[in-house]
Design a protein around this motif. Structure first.
Motif, PDB file in Angstrom:
ATOM      1  N   ASN A  13       0.920  -1.121  -0.050  1.00 30.19           N
ATOM      2  CA  ASN A  13      -0.091   0.090   0.093  1.00 30.19           C
ATOM      3  C   ASN A  13       0.850   1.081   0.149  1.00 30.19           C
ATOM      4  N   VAL A  14       0.379   2.328  -0.175  1.00 30.86           N
ATOM      5  CA  VAL A  14       0.904   3.703  -0.147  1.00 30.86           C
ATOM      6  C   VAL A  14       1.875   3.903   1.088  1.00 30.86           C
ATOM      7  N   SER A  15       1.368   3.673   2.235  1.00 31.41           N
ATOM      8  CA  SER A  15       2.098   3.699   3.484  1.00 31.41           C
ATOM      9  C   SER A  15       3.399   2.967   3.266  1.00 31.41           C
ATOM     10  N   ASN A  47       2.388  12.199  -5.054  1.00 31.80           N
ATOM     11  CA  ASN A  47       1.574  12.555  -6.015  1.00 31.80           C
ATOM     12  C   ASN A  47       1.974  13.404  -7.117  1.00 31.80           C
ATOM     13  N   PHE A 178      -2.484   8.964  -5.618  1.00 25.48           N
ATOM     14  CA  PHE A 178      -2.984   8.231  -4.160  1.00 25.48           C
ATOM     15  C   PHE A 178      -3.751   9.177  -3.440  1.00 25.48           C
ATOM     16  N   THR A 179      -4.813   8.590  -2.945  1.00 28.90           N
ATOM     17  CA  THR A 179      -5.717   9.595  -2.114  1.00 28.90           C
ATOM     18  C   THR A 179      -5.330   9.213  -0.388  1.00 28.90           C
ATOM     19  N   ALA A 180      -4.947   8.039  -0.117  1.00 27.66           N
ATOM     20  CA  ALA A 180      -5.239   7.673   1.418  1.00 27.66           C
ATOM     21  C   ALA A 180      -3.523   6.830   1.547  1.00 27.66           C
ATOM     22  N   THR A 181      -3.178   6.823   2.693  1.00 25.64           N
ATOM     23  CA  THR A 181      -1.832   5.981   3.044  1.00 25.64           C
ATOM     24  C   THR A 181      -2.053   4.704   2.953  1.00 25.64           C
ATOM     25  N   ASP A 182      -3.471   4.299   3.108  1.00 25.47           N
ATOM     26  CA  ASP A 182      -3.941   2.910   3.151  1.00 25.47           C
ATOM     27  C   ASP A 182      -4.417   2.366   1.766  1.00 25.47           C
ATOM     28  N   GLN A 183      -4.147   2.956   0.868  1.00 26.18           N
ATOM     29  CA  GLN A 183      -4.578   2.495  -0.448  1.00 26.18           C
ATOM     30  C   GLN A 183      -3.614   1.685  -1.075  1.00 26.18           C
ATOM     31  N   PRO A 184      -4.344   0.628  -1.716  1.00 24.83           N
ATOM     32  CA  PRO A 184      -3.095  -0.389  -2.254  1.00 24.83           C
ATOM     33  C   PRO A 184      -2.884   0.273  -3.576  1.00 24.83           C
ATOM     34  N   ASN A 186      -2.056  -0.208  -7.264  1.00 23.57           N
ATOM     35  CA  ASN A 186      -2.337  -1.118  -8.327  1.00 23.57           C
ATOM     36  C   ASN A 186      -1.797  -0.595  -9.439  1.00 23.57           C
TER      37      ASN A 186
END
Length: 210
Positions: A13-15, A47, A178-184, A186
């Motif tokens: 994920n992003v984090s 981003n 990326f919109t959130a740090t927990d976003q996978p 892809n």
């Protein structure tokens, strides 16, 4: 030995990406925790990087085909326009047109084979401005894309008649931001290392390190 199979669902994920890039860049130690302010700053820089990559043909993994049926308009919008507007609904709007062709919808040829006619791309607004009569309607053979912000415009010329032709255009696939740090994440696998090392380099400058 069996070849390892990549999972269909992203595992990072992003984090994880941001933390790893900060560690590889020497900003964050392996046993240190990441503060929320630093994580948000890293997210913003990631981003920024993706927004720049999205404009580079060799950094985008494919060209995507979009199409719509002509309705006699001189131009058609390209961008975040919603599903009920004739044009190309995509966000953000692309910076340039990669290819275009026009397809006959009412066909009488044997076997009803689809006939596609390539459209020459008018590369500049100056060249489009030199067209004397821009509203003449018949079979298109050229097209101009004006990358207005936030919604671009496609100008097929001559203007294709209503419901007779389907216009196909190719734009670079949208690289999702990326919109959130927990976003996978892809992305195709080859993007992971590129994102990591490019961000590690940028983070050193952003966090005022040599």
């Amino acid at each position: 030995m069996a070849v390892p199979v990549e999972g269909a669902i992203p595992v990072d994920n992003v984090s994880t990406l941001l933390t790893n890039a900060l560690q590889d860049g020497g900003i964050l130690g392996l046993d240190e925790s990441l503060e929320a302010e630093a994580l948000n700053k890293a997210l913003r820089h990631a981003n920024w990087l993706l927004a720049q990559w999205a404009r580079k043909r060799w950094l985008v993994y494919r060209i995507q085909d979009y199409s719509f049926v002509s309705n006699g308009s001189v131009n058609y919008p390209v961008g975040n326009i919603g599903a009920n507007v004739v044009g190309i609904n995509m966000n953000p709007r692309p910076d340039r047109l990669e290819y275009a062709f026009i397809r006959f919808l009412q066909q009488t040829n044997p076997g009803n084979l689809q006939v596609d006619i390539p459209l020459d791309i008018i590369q500049s607004h100056e060249d489009y401005a030199r067209i004397i009569v821009k509203t003449v309607g018949t079979l298109s053979w050229r097209i101009f894309y004006d990358p207005e912000w936030p919604v671009g415009k496609l100008y097929p010329w001559p203007v294709p008649q209503t419901s007779i032709y389907e216009i196909h255009v190719g734009f670079k696939v949208v690289l999702p931001r990326f919109t959130a740090t927990d976003q996978p994440i892809n992305f195709p696998p080859e993007y992971e290392a590129a994102l990591n090392w490019c961000l590690a380099r940028r983070f050193r400058v952003a966090f005022q390190m040599p």
